[in-house]
Design a protein around this motif. Sequence first.
Motif, mmCIF file in Angstrom:
data_model
loop_
_atom_site.group_PDB
_atom_site.id
_atom_site.type_symbol
_atom_site.label_atom_id
_atom_site.label_comp_id
_atom_site.label_asym_id
_atom_site.label_seq_id
_atom_site.Cartn_x
_atom_site.Cartn_y
_atom_site.Cartn_z
ATOM 1 N N LYS A 2 0.810 -1.203 0.000
ATOM 2 C CA LYS A 2 0.000 0.000 0.000
ATOM 3 C C LYS A 2 0.855 1.269 0.000
ATOM 4 O O LYS A 2 1.873 1.349 0.651
ATOM 5 N N GLU A 34 -9.059 -1.216 -4.504
ATOM 6 C CA GLU A 34 -8.618 -1.976 -3.335
ATOM 7 C C GLU A 34 -9.354 -3.316 -3.324
ATOM 8 O O GLU A 34 -10.574 -3.364 -3.412
ATOM 9 N N ASP A 61 -5.318 -8.030 2.118
ATOM 10 C CA ASP A 61 -5.489 -6.868 1.255
ATOM 11 C C ASP A 61 -4.117 -6.640 0.631
ATOM 12 O O ASP A 61 -3.245 -6.034 1.240
ATOM 13 N N HIS A 282 -1.538 -0.826 -6.688
ATOM 14 C CA HIS A 282 -1.034 0.446 -6.172
ATOM 15 C C HIS A 282 0.276 0.801 -6.874
ATOM 16 O O HIS A 282 1.104 -0.071 -7.172
#
Length: 799
Positions: A2, A34, A61, A282
């Motif tokens: 992230k 996401e 995640d 990302h």
Amino acid sequence: MKNIFCVLLLSMVHPVLAQTKLEKALTNLEDNYEQEKVYLLTDKSQYAAGDKIWFKSFVFDGYNRSALSTTLFVELYDADKKLIDWKTTLLTNGEGSGDFQLKEDLPEQVYFIRAYTPYMTNFNEDFQIVKTLPVYNPKSKESLVISKSSDWSAKAFPEGGTFINGMPTKFAVRVSGNTSLPESWSGKVIDIQNPKTPVATFKSFDKNVASFTLTPASGKKYQAIIQDNAGKSQTIDLPQAADSGLNVEVSSSKEGVKYTLKGVNLKQQLQGYKIVGIINNHLAYRANINHLTNEASSLIPTKVSNGANAVLQLAIFDEQDNLVAKRLCFIKPGNLKVEKAEIVGQSLKPIPRAFNSIDLSPESNFKNYTVLVSEDNSSQNTEEENLLSGLWLTGDFTSKIDSPAQYFSKTTNTEALDALLISETWKRFDWNAVLNGSAPAIKNNSQQFLSYRVKPIKNNALLVNSTVNLVLRAGKGDPMINQFQTDQNGYVYLNNINTDEPLNVSLFVNAEKDKEASTDNLYVTVEPLVNPTPFKGNFPTTKYTLVKSGENKTLPPAIARAINTQKNIKKKESADIQIQEVALVGKKKDPKEELDKQLSTGMFSSVNSTVFDFVNENQNAGGSNNILDWLQGRAAGLTFQRNNSGVNVPYIRGQQAKLYLDEVQTDPAMISNLPINNIAMVKIIKGAGLIGDAVAIYTMKGNMKSKSTEKETPNTNSAIIKGYDRPSEFPIEMIDDDAPEKIENDTRETLYWNPNLFDSDYVPPRIKFFNNDSAKQYKVLIISFDEYDNILYDQQVLK
């Protein structure tokens, strides 16, 4: 990974400054894509009907445990996509656990476990995990066998997706199929005009991939001929080489990812081209070539992933922000950042039923562990998939990969992993869609725990914009009074509900002026807002096929052992009951016996029964939705599974039990609607005469009254919230040799299962278990994450 932004400059590269189409696309990607993925660990890879499946779920995640979701749905399906059972699992720091009790009469076939969070339903269903589990049953008329068919096909993929005349290009050859892949295969590349002389040859790294390098000549057409170890072959066309374009060459090392770009016959050469590196949707790396040049190269350091392992998607865009090449690669493929468990002590004895223990360090940075201990059988195959392959590979790629765990083992071939990634495509987003401004529609936002919509009704009318009182009581806990204001539609919302006990919701309203408060004419319904989603896709193909069973059905050795273990468990339960009966001999008749004699007829009388007295004893059942919910976990050998209507159905020793109401056979739906305060007695009967396995429920007669001191609330003004499914506790006690029914052969495969072993107050976390009758060494799996989500994954054989 992230929020990683890194601008690296080539000798002719400068950072991108303008708000271009690509810049907007990157912002779109950061804000709207996401996504989560799930890895599901089970205690075994195959089961017998009647077994219990223990599972542990890890939700990520990207490459970190997810903080987005606190709820995971885990569903068990048969091969016909019929939902057999499901669990609503609480996630804490992205981790949750549970279990499924398989019925003894399940037909032998392949079953599937699907796991997903509500947030994951916003995206492609293909990214929801579907785990394949073969289940065997010696009584089934069909048998599972591994298919001997090897119906495969092959494709060739040029590195970066481009193939330019005169430029050496690395190709990956990928073999795929619906069943088993060939053990090995090889091939050659030929010029169609001169097929007798190969221009390149290759040999498979594994069942999935091979690679070769080819420099195409202008005007030539090429084919690859692949042949497996059984002699089957296939010829495929390579793409036609172009006269102009971009050639990409990428290599990974422990220092980082090196890329080289070469332009061929481009009008402005590479001027205006952009290089973008993406990790988990990302931005991790970005550069722009602003000068005239036909070649540019650079090393992307490992700091773009904070030194962690990750899949990096390298995308190259031209001066008009058109995607011209893309390449997947793995950061630090030969240097996995995975910690091992610190074992500070162990006492292991290869003696039947001996007590064993393993102590982990209390000073480790890892505090919570998932631990699985099994008997190590050298004949067992190497694991096909594990947490590492789920995290770095199969959780993000939907194509079928044979034995993905091999790419992250001690003997991994990094060339094989690189070839595999050349053949893969990142499908969690589409660059063209992102460049056009498209974003997924988020219908199910991530939320904390469970939420419900409550509809209060009085005198058959909604209570709109009104003050109502809701009394909430979880299990046997103290009731809590909460005052709410209904909205313009007459609803009250209960959010962030975290309970694994039945939650009773009772409605009360303040008395009108000069009138006495009453619950008459009050009605309340509760609707869950976090719900499972029907499965619309297709289950993955498997290597198994069903054939008609012969007269002497042969079972895999592990399954035969599992069936013997089930028999041992039944013997132990029977022994426990006998001990209880012996303890009662000589005692005076108590009120429970008198009640049983009063309500039961001869056919329903049995010494092998368990009686619950609601007349003379306070059973504290007021917090349960119905009597079937209350009975869960209260009698040895009695388990429950929900049917398609969500009603608990009783099973005794794996077989569905009959249900009787006042000795008249009935169904679970009827029993689930019976008020508990109308029940006088419940009797669990195990294998008695004509009745067999049964649950008999008797209602109050004459002047009988419930002993319960709890104030019964009329059903009309109350409802029950189910909440999360509480995991069962794994039994670690030794089978008692002194029981009346002696266990002659302990054949347990899973010796220890703990999805949540804690480190507390600097006391070493201890793994403790009893041996079976045959284990000489133990396969131990330990998984943990520290506060920074560094991984501990340690699988070893101890003796």
